[in-house]
Design a protein around this motif. Structure first.
Motif, PDB file in Angstrom:
ATOM      1  N   PRO A 162       0.795  -1.226   0.000  1.00 54.53           N
ATOM      2  CA  PRO A 162       0.000   0.000   0.000  1.00 54.53           C
ATOM      3  C   PRO A 162       0.829   1.280   0.000  1.00 54.53           C
ATOM      4  O   PRO A 162       1.950   1.316   0.501  1.00 54.53           O
ATOM      5  N   ILE A 163       0.238   2.317  -0.564  1.00 53.78           N
ATOM      6  CA  ILE A 163       0.660   3.693  -0.322  1.00 53.78           C
ATOM      7  C   ILE A 163      -0.306   4.249   0.709  1.00 53.78           C
ATOM      8  O   ILE A 163      -1.527   4.153   0.547  1.00 53.78           O
ATOM      9  N   ARG A 164       0.231   4.837   1.782  1.00 54.50           N
ATOM     10  CA  ARG A 164      -0.619   5.293   2.895  1.00 54.50           C
ATOM     11  C   ARG A 164      -0.461   6.795   3.101  1.00 54.50           C
ATOM     12  O   ARG A 164       0.643   7.340   3.020  1.00 54.50           O
ATOM     13  N   LEU A 165      -1.591   7.447   3.354  1.00 50.37           N
ATOM     14  CA  LEU A 165      -1.601   8.884   3.614  1.00 50.37           C
ATOM     15  C   LEU A 165      -1.412   9.120   5.105  1.00 50.37           C
ATOM     16  O   LEU A 165      -2.044   8.469   5.936  1.00 50.37           O
ATOM     17  N   ALA A 166      -0.562  10.087   5.445  1.00 50.12           N
ATOM     18  CA  ALA A 166      -0.269  10.435   6.832  1.00 50.12           C
ATOM     19  C   ALA A 166      -0.687  11.883   7.067  1.00 50.12           C
ATOM     20  O   ALA A 166      -0.033  12.814   6.579  1.00 50.12           O
ATOM     21  N   VAL A 167      -1.785  12.069   7.784  1.00 47.91           N
ATOM     22  CA  VAL A 167      -2.326  13.404   8.053  1.00 47.91           C
ATOM     23  C   VAL A 167      -1.554  14.012   9.219  1.00 47.91           C
ATOM     24  O   VAL A 167      -1.422  13.406  10.285  1.00 47.91           O
ATOM     25  N   GLU A 168      -1.060  15.224   9.019  1.00 46.18           N
ATOM     26  CA  GLU A 168      -0.107  15.847   9.949  1.00 46.18           C
ATOM     27  C   GLU A 168      -0.746  17.006  10.719  1.00 46.18           C
ATOM     28  O   GLU A 168      -0.844  18.118  10.204  1.00 46.18           O
ATOM     29  N   PRO A 169      -1.191  16.768  11.963  1.00 44.01           N
ATOM     30  CA  PRO A 169      -1.744  17.870  12.759  1.00 44.01           C
ATOM     31  C   PRO A 169      -0.720  18.983  12.951  1.00 44.01           C
ATOM     32  O   PRO A 169       0.476  18.716  13.080  1.00 44.01           O
ATOM     33  N   TYR A 195      -5.362   2.796   4.883  1.00 41.50           N
ATOM     34  CA  TYR A 195      -4.746   3.718   3.927  1.00 41.50           C
ATOM     35  C   TYR A 195      -4.544   5.130   4.463  1.00 41.50           C
ATOM     36  O   TYR A 195      -3.800   5.902   3.855  1.00 41.50           O
ATOM     37  N   ILE A 196      -5.186   5.476   5.562  1.00 43.87           N
ATOM     38  CA  ILE A 196      -5.052   6.829   6.109  1.00 43.87           C
ATOM     39  C   ILE A 196      -4.798   6.746   7.604  1.00 43.87           C
ATOM     40  O   ILE A 196      -5.531   6.078   8.341  1.00 43.87           O
ATOM     41  N   GLY A 197      -3.750   7.401   8.041  1.00 45.29           N
ATOM     42  CA  GLY A 197      -3.404   7.459   9.455  1.00 45.29           C
ATOM     43  C   GLY A 197      -2.776   8.797   9.783  1.00 45.29           C
ATOM     44  O   GLY A 197      -3.077   9.818   9.164  1.00 45.29           O
ATOM     45  N   LEU A 198      -1.855   8.789  10.737  1.00 47.79           N
ATOM     46  CA  LEU A 198      -1.278  10.024  11.258  1.00 47.79           C
ATOM     47  C   LEU A 198       0.195  10.174  10.875  1.00 47.79           C
ATOM     48  O   LEU A 198       0.934   9.195  10.814  1.00 47.79           O
ATOM     49  N   CYS A 199       0.582  11.407  10.624  1.00 47.81           N
ATOM     50  CA  CYS A 199       1.983  11.803  10.616  1.00 47.81           C
ATOM     51  C   CYS A 199       2.225  12.573  11.902  1.00 47.81           C
ATOM     52  O   CYS A 199       1.586  13.608  12.130  1.00 47.81           O
ATOM     53  N   SER A 229      -3.362   4.460  13.147  1.00 50.58           N
ATOM     54  CA  SER A 229      -1.943   4.164  13.332  1.00 50.58           C
ATOM     55  C   SER A 229      -1.101   5.363  12.934  1.00 50.58           C
ATOM     56  O   SER A 229      -1.554   6.267  12.218  1.00 50.58           O
ATOM     57  N   VAL A 230       0.131   5.357  13.419  1.00 52.77           N
ATOM     58  CA  VAL A 230       1.118   6.345  13.008  1.00 52.77           C
ATOM     59  C   VAL A 230       1.796   5.804  11.754  1.00 52.77           C
ATOM     60  O   VAL A 230       2.475   4.779  11.798  1.00 52.77           O
ATOM     61  N   VAL A 231       1.601   6.477  10.651  1.00 51.90           N
ATOM     62  CA  VAL A 231       2.154   6.055   9.366  1.00 51.90           C
ATOM     63  C   VAL A 231       3.577   6.570   9.196  1.00 51.90           C
ATOM     64  O   VAL A 231       4.410   5.925   8.559  1.00 51.90           O
ATOM     65  N   LYS A 232       3.843   7.721   9.806  1.00 54.53           N
ATOM     66  CA  LYS A 232       5.121   8.404   9.588  1.00 54.53           C
ATOM     67  C   LYS A 232       5.403   9.316  10.770  1.00 54.53           C
ATOM     68  O   LYS A 232       4.477   9.914  11.337  1.00 54.53           O
ATOM     69  N   VAL A 233       6.673   9.397  11.145  1.00 50.94           N
ATOM     70  CA  VAL A 233       7.111  10.362  12.160  1.00 50.94           C
ATOM     71  C   VAL A 233       8.058  11.342  11.501  1.00 50.94           C
ATOM     72  O   VAL A 233       9.035  10.939  10.850  1.00 50.94           O
ATOM     73  N   GLN A 234       7.770  12.626  11.663  1.00 51.65           N
ATOM     74  CA  GLN A 234       8.726  13.645  11.251  1.00 51.65           C
ATOM     75  C   GLN A 234       9.526  14.031  12.492  1.00 51.65           C
ATOM     76  O   GLN A 234       9.001  14.640  13.420  1.00 51.65           O
ATOM     77  N   ALA A 235      10.783  13.627  12.483  1.00 50.76           N
ATOM     78  CA  ALA A 235      11.658  13.854  13.627  1.00 50.76           C
ATOM     79  C   ALA A 235      12.091  15.311  13.627  1.00 50.76           C
ATOM     80  O   ALA A 235      12.892  15.736  12.790  1.00 50.76           O
TER      81      ALA A 235
END
Length: 378
Positions: free
Chosen positions: A168-175, A199-203, A229-235
């Protein structure tokens, strides 16, 4: 192994020639400096370039070949800025077009098409980070409905792609502070039951998380309780000042006021209420300054700002620790200090050599501090 990347939105390229030039000018030198055979890139593709690549299979092949030739891999795209991210003034324009605008859906679909062809063979999924719907005003129920429809259309395409490609390609919505989805808790309430969590989670941008004064462990637990789920973390790390009303702090903060980006500020009052200002110049005149401030100004992970300022790297460490105790495999991890060009000279700004060394130092810091890779980036 957790993919560790740095985000190329720190570079101003807006076309393919510019992107390829930045690989030679920055990314490959960073890879060599950290001593990695392969380096991850969180690629930023402006909308016009994403559209051109999505429409041209050979062109995507060329980009993939150029990345491979330099030992660079792409697991994730940053599709938050639509374009012009290095204009003289960005501020609120970074939130446009919003998720009610068909151009946002089209851009994200183009990015998904491109990413599917760039993913390394070892990737289990690809991730695309995106904005938290829009800036908070104007926004109403009709906008809610339009954004929901757009995300449903995106999900249908991503589902077809996953069936075809096998991953999958997953979208990470970034608050982000000040937006419709200001805090992670806002994003969880909005997304849960509304989107397909496959397919859609959190950044999680850990600078944004710190600015909101959220507890990382409680945040991770809330996300998973909601079935997301957390799809991606921006450190990333926010600027922090313990005594913002002091003369020394006021002088230091003035050095971080600059015209390009928005630097939201939050102050947590004694009763737990979080007070806010939409930009640092407003905070200097509007907030009481009686307790700690956290400022949405991404500061380098490896370099503590000069006193009386500090950085929220502990929030980043705590976020990764909470994820490690919750999930079997960490999500994509992307170092995202896009502010190098607007840092005060005393904070490390200083041309190509300083930027390359700074990004390399951040990656080494992340590898050791977050991933326990004592040998550095691997």
């Amino acid at each position: 192994m957790t993919p560790l990347s740095y985000c190329t939105n720190v570079h101003p390229a807006e076309d393919l020639d510019g992107v390829l030039a930045q690989l030679d000018r920055y990314a490959e030198p960073v890879r060599r400096l950290v001593g990695a055979d392969v380096l991850g890139l969180g690629l930023w593709l402006p909308a016009a370039l994403a559209a051109a690549l999505a429409d041209d299979v050979p062109l995507r092949g060329k980009l993939r070949a150029e990345l491979d030739a330099r030992g660079l891999q792409v697991y994730t795209l940053n599709a938050f800025p639509y374009g012009g991210f290095h204009d003289e003034v960005v501020k609120h324009s970074v939130y446009r077009p919003q998720w009610t605008d068909p151009r946002r859906l089209e851009y994200t679909l183009d990015c998904a098409t491109v990413l599917a062809d760039l993913l390394p063979d070892t990737a289990s999924y690809g991730s695309i980070s995106t904005l938290p719907l829009a800036w908070r005003t104007p926004w109403d129920d009709a906008d809610d409905a339009a954004a929901t429809t757009a995300l449903a259309e995106l999900t249908a395409v991503l589902d077809d792609m996953a069936g075809r490609d096998g991953r999958p390609i997953r979208l990470a919505v970034e608050p982000e502070p000040g937006c419709v989805l200001d805090r992670v808790s806002d994003a969880v309430r909005w997304l849960a039951g509304r989107v397909d969590p496959r397919y859609i989670g959190l950044c999680l941008d850990t600078c944004h998380l710190a600015v909101s004064f959220a507890d990382p462990a409680e945040t991770i637990a809330e996300i998973h309780r909601a079935g997301l789920s957390v799809v991606k973390v921006q450190a990333s790390a926010a600027l922090q000042v313990e005594e913002p009303a002091s003369e020394a702090a006021q002088r230091a903060l003035v050095d971080f006021t600059e015209p390009r980006y928005l630097h939201q500020v939050r102050e947590r009052a004694g009763d737990g209420t979080v007070l806010g200002a939409d930009d640092l110049p407003q905070a200097l005149t509007e907030l009481p300054g009686q307790r700690t401030w956290r400022v949405h100004f991404h500061v380098p992970l490896h370099a503590r700002p000069a006193a009386p300022l500090s950085a929220t790297t502990d929030v980043l460490r705590d976020t990764i620790a909470a994820l490690r105790s919750t999930v079997d495999e960490l999500p994509h991890l992307e170092v995202e200090t896009y502010t190098w060009s607007v840092l005060p000279e005393t904070a490390g700004n200083g041309g190509d050599t300083a930027l390359i060394r700074g990004i390399a130092a951040e990656l080494r810091w992340a590898a050791v501090q977050l991933l326990d890779q004592e040998g550095g980036v691997r």
